[in-house]
Design an enzyme around this catalytic site. Sequence first.
Site, short mmCIF file in Angstrom:
data_model
loop_
_atom_site.label_atom_id
_atom_site.label_comp_id
_atom_site.label_asym_id
_atom_site.label_seq_id
_atom_site.Cartn_x
_atom_site.Cartn_y
_atom_site.Cartn_z
N ASP A 83 -11.65 -16.19 43.30
CA ASP A 83 -13.07 -15.91 43.53
C ASP A 83 -13.43 -14.46 43.19
O ASP A 83 -14.62 -14.11 43.19
CB ASP A 83 -13.44 -16.16 45.00
CG ASP A 83 -13.51 -17.64 45.33
OD1 ASP A 83 -13.67 -18.44 44.40
OD2 ASP A 83 -13.40 -17.98 46.52
N ARG A 132 -13.17 -24.09 32.89
CA ARG A 132 -11.75 -24.31 32.58
C ARG A 132 -11.39 -25.78 32.74
O ARG A 132 -10.75 -26.39 31.86
CB ARG A 132 -10.89 -23.45 33.51
CG ARG A 132 -9.38 -23.72 33.41
CD ARG A 132 -8.64 -23.01 34.53
NE ARG A 132 -9.01 -23.52 35.84
CZ ARG A 132 -8.44 -24.58 36.42
NH1 ARG A 132 -7.47 -25.24 35.80
NH2 ARG A 132 -8.82 -24.97 37.62
N ARG A 150 -20.70 -28.58 43.11
CA ARG A 150 -20.49 -27.30 43.76
C ARG A 150 -20.47 -27.53 45.24
O ARG A 150 -20.72 -28.61 45.73
CB ARG A 150 -21.61 -26.32 43.38
CG ARG A 150 -21.35 -25.60 42.07
CD ARG A 150 -21.94 -24.19 42.08
NE ARG A 150 -21.52 -23.44 43.24
CZ ARG A 150 -22.34 -22.66 43.95
NH1 ARG A 150 -23.61 -22.56 43.64
NH2 ARG A 150 -21.89 -22.00 44.99
#
Length: 314
Positions: A83, A132, A150
């Site tokens: 993060d 990714r 999310r």
Amino acid sequence: MTLERITIASRPSTMALFQARQVRDRLAHWYPNTDVTILPVSTEGDRWAGRLADLGGKGAFIKGVEQALLDGRADLAVHCLKDMPGDTEPTDGLTVVGYPARDAVNDVMVTADGTRMHQLLPGARVGTSGPRRVAQLAAYNPALVTVPVRGNVDSRLRLLAEREIDALIVARCGLVRLRSADPRIGEGMVLETISTVRMLPAVGAGLLALQTRTDDEATIAAVSRLCDVHAGAEADAERTMLRALAGHCLAPIAGHADTVVRGRELRLTGAVFSPDGKTRMESTLQGPSPEAVGHGVAADLLAQGARRVLDDAR
């Protein structure tokens, strides 16, 4: 050690608080006369439901926690290393002391019915987040439909339970931590660990970063006891590569370093993908210096044309 109190700042999610409690318990074990407490801190990233890029990237998940350190409300912050932005300078006045031993780096695919990754039918909806994963999934099977998700992992699992998606891809370590905190999370669902060959991990996967104020020598000394030398070297190699590539929150970059040759050397594999997964540049380098290995892999990727692919992904 004469510290009377250590306050740990953490994001308020179930997983983040579980991670903070792990660190708290280890500190309490080593320093039984120190009062170790946790301060939940809500961040912009936790409150935002839109695209992460609209908040300026991953830094949205750590700025509020870092501010708690800077203004003295907390002495230690526990972050998921992945993060923490890789393309910006560290926050003035703060330092990452180190990293506890690394957890699993793999991603996992979660389904409600036990379907394996190779059994997903064309058009199957796979919930995932991050360029990714999206790029590598598209390269593996372009007939699959990726659904952006999310939020906390437990909220993503609800989408699977409600059949809004057919499969979900998340970090293995995060799901394991969640289920340790609450065994009911993901109950009845089936996990398939994805090999790092099929899906190269995120830079910093499985690593927790322990951050303090630069001038807080007592806390730094206490926290150092929790840090693992191999985890630190692997983090340094991966983050060096990420910085050299100027990796940003939209960058489809993967990287995984592991310790080899009886702990004396590192092997780093890094990769850059086009968002559609059709282009993949990969490099592997081994050596004793994390920084040299990180710079070497980045230089090779840039020589293959990674800069153009990364710029196009913005």
